[in-house]
Design an enzyme around this catalytic site. Structure first.
Site, PDB file in Angstrom:
ATOM      1  N   GLU A 193      22.968  -9.649  11.934  1.00 23.46           N
ATOM      2  CA  GLU A 193      23.698 -10.088  13.120  1.00 23.46           C
ATOM      3  C   GLU A 193      24.917  -9.178  13.312  1.00 23.46           C
ATOM      4  O   GLU A 193      25.485  -8.665  12.340  1.00 23.46           O
ATOM      5  CB  GLU A 193      24.153 -11.535  12.920  1.00 23.46           C
ATOM      6  CG  GLU A 193      24.867 -12.139  14.109  1.00 23.46           C
ATOM      7  CD  GLU A 193      25.357 -13.558  13.824  1.00 23.46           C
ATOM      8  OE1 GLU A 193      25.566 -14.313  14.780  1.00 23.46           O
ATOM      9  OE2 GLU A 193      25.541 -13.895  12.631  1.00 23.46           O
ATOM     10  N   LYS A 270      20.495 -16.830  20.539  1.00 20.64           N
ATOM     11  CA  LYS A 270      20.898 -17.795  19.527  1.00 20.64           C
ATOM     12  C   LYS A 270      21.143 -19.174  20.142  1.00 20.64           C
ATOM     13  O   LYS A 270      21.928 -19.323  21.080  1.00 20.64           O
ATOM     14  CB  LYS A 270      22.163 -17.294  18.835  1.00 20.64           C
ATOM     15  CG  LYS A 270      22.615 -18.129  17.643  1.00 20.64           C
ATOM     16  CD  LYS A 270      23.854 -17.491  17.012  1.00 20.64           C
ATOM     17  CE  LYS A 270      24.347 -18.249  15.799  1.00 20.64           C
ATOM     18  NZ  LYS A 270      25.581 -17.648  15.242  1.00 20.64           N
ATOM     19  N   CYS A 308      21.460 -16.519  12.006  1.00 17.37           N
ATOM     20  CA  CYS A 308      22.570 -17.069  11.224  1.00 17.37           C
ATOM     21  C   CYS A 308      22.662 -18.594  11.198  1.00 17.37           C
ATOM     22  O   CYS A 308      21.924 -19.257  10.471  1.00 17.37           O
ATOM     23  CB  CYS A 308      23.881 -16.455  11.721  1.00 17.37           C
ATOM     24  SG  CYS A 308      25.255 -16.559  10.535  1.00 17.37           S
TER      25      CYS A 308
END
Length: 425
Positions: A193, A270, A308
């Site tokens: 990321e 995300k 993440c």
């Protein structure tokens, strides 16, 4: 078969990269033409593995199609000048290159004008650079689908607020990952990321955001993937978004194919944004959450995308694994975990998601001090479907580790404990 200019280069590219063997397959009842045999023996003395005979036209009951011969020897691609064999191989599911500047292969004169529309058949009229690319791409795709064990490279880095510096670091590590034995070269390289930029403030991050369609940084990664013939996972790119007249960004996971193609269908934005008072970070202040799950069929596996903080939401991973239209085998988790949460939860979360989904999880991570306000935990990792750690980096700022995805082993784990068939809710 009459070898044409460029054939040697095409076959050399395949053999040098993957260590393929070459076989001559003829449907004629007499021996292979002397000039072709001499050409093969001259240019590929250590790779040419023999001649296989058969005839689809024999009347004495000895008919043996080229597709049958290829299946017996485990061939991943047949290159031939006959439309008849193209029809045969298409029906057998064997990728086929119909080649040659012969009258019967030209669209206006073809005995079988529909051959160019057959599944798995591609036409080539001249041996040139584009022909080489076509053959390489077709054979590699078939090889990946038939390959039980493939190599995945996981890059760990410490990004900063300078895009050029970050690109130079990533390019160096990607090229380093592609050195070594051709048989062990990675087919997929994963970046973490924030691979292209980490700023100190939300305003800096928004200012650095770009449109993926016009990003020069992404185009350079596309060229790199095409040059090295690899899949690239670009873990979290700051995509510029305008929402209700406000400029914000999406945290975008981008996949680049070995052809250098960036396909918007494989953009994952995300979903779970990192709003954590314990870390003093509020991602939602600058970032728009995504809504769609994404799985990419890379040939060797179906690869699910996440980023993440998503790792803390097991229902998302269950969907990536079990939803009928997704069915992931590998799930990528590019990350920039904080040191505090990394020490406490990083490995535990990844192993838990791997065990629950019976997928390999691959997590490329940021590591080290980025600026006065950001520091990341590092410890890039891969976990197999049994929950075993199979690749690992420490806390070093820049590094590479390798995971080996074993399809047969994963299938054995899934069949030995078929949780996908046991859902009772």
């Amino acid at each position: 078969m009459r070898p044409l200019p460029g054939a040697k280069e095409a076959l050399s590219t395949l053999c040098d990269r993957h260590g393929y063997e070459l076989h001559a397959v003829t449907s004629r009842l007499h021996s292979l033409e002397a000039d072709t045999r001499l050409w093969l023996d001259t240019h590929f003395p250590h790779l040419f593995s023999g001649v296989h005979f058969g005839s689809m036209y024999a009347t004495d009951g000895s008919s043996r199609k080229k597709s049958d011969i290829c299946r017996d020897i485990g061939a991943c691609l047949l290159i031939d000048d006959s439309p008849h064999h193209a029809v045969d191989c298409s029906g057998a599911g064997l990728p086929f290159i119909l080649f040659g500047e012969y009258p019967w292969n030209l669209p206006s004169r073809s005995r079988d004008p529909d051959a160019q529309c057959l599944s798995g058949v591609r036409r080539v009229y001249k041996w040139n650079d584009e022909t080489v690319k076509t053959i390489v791409q077709t054979a590699e795709a078939t090889c990946l689908r038939n390959q039980d064990v493939v190599t995945i490279a996981i890059v760990q880095m410490c990004a900063c607020g300078d895009k050029e510096v970050n690109y130079a670091t990533c390019e160096r590590l990607i090229r380093e990952a592609c050195t070594g034995s051709p048989s062990a070269l990675p087919v997929l390289i994963c970046l973490p990321e924030c691979f292209s930029y980490i700023g100190e403030t939300g305003a800096e991050s928004i200012a650095a955001a770009e449109d993926p369609a016009t990003s020069t940084i992404l185009s350079r990664y596309a060229s790199l993937a095409k040059e090295l013939r690899i899949w690239l996972s670009l873990g979290g790119f700051p995509e510029r978004r305008v929402v209700e007249d406000q400029v914000k960004l999406s945290n975008l996971h981008v996949i680049v194919s070995p052809n250098g193609v960036i396909d918007h269908r494989y953009f994952y934005r995300k979903i779970h944004l990192f709003d954590a008072p314990c870390a003093g970070l509020y991602e939602s202040s600058t970032t728009v959450p995504g809504t769609e799950l994404v799985v990419v069929d890379m040939g060797f596996a179906r690869v699910g995308l996440s980023i993440c903080f998503d790792i803390r939401f097991p229902l998302m991973f269950e969907q990536l694994r079990h939803r009928q239209d997704l069915r992931a085998d590998i799930i990528l988790v590019p990350s920039a975990f904080t040191v505090k949460t990394g020490h406490a939860h990083w490995e535990i979360l990844l192993r838990a998601r791997a065990i629950e989904t019976q997928c390999m999880l691959v997590a490329a991570a940021q590591s080290g001090v980025h600026n006065s306000k950001r520091q990341s935990y590092g410890h890039s990792i891969a976990v197999d479907a049994w929950g075993r750690v199979v690749a690992y980096c420490g806390a070093e700022e820049n590094g590479i580790t390798y995971a080996f995805f074993d399809r047969a082993q994963q299938n054995e784990i899934r069949s030995g404990m078929p949780v996908q068939d046991m859902h009772n809710y």
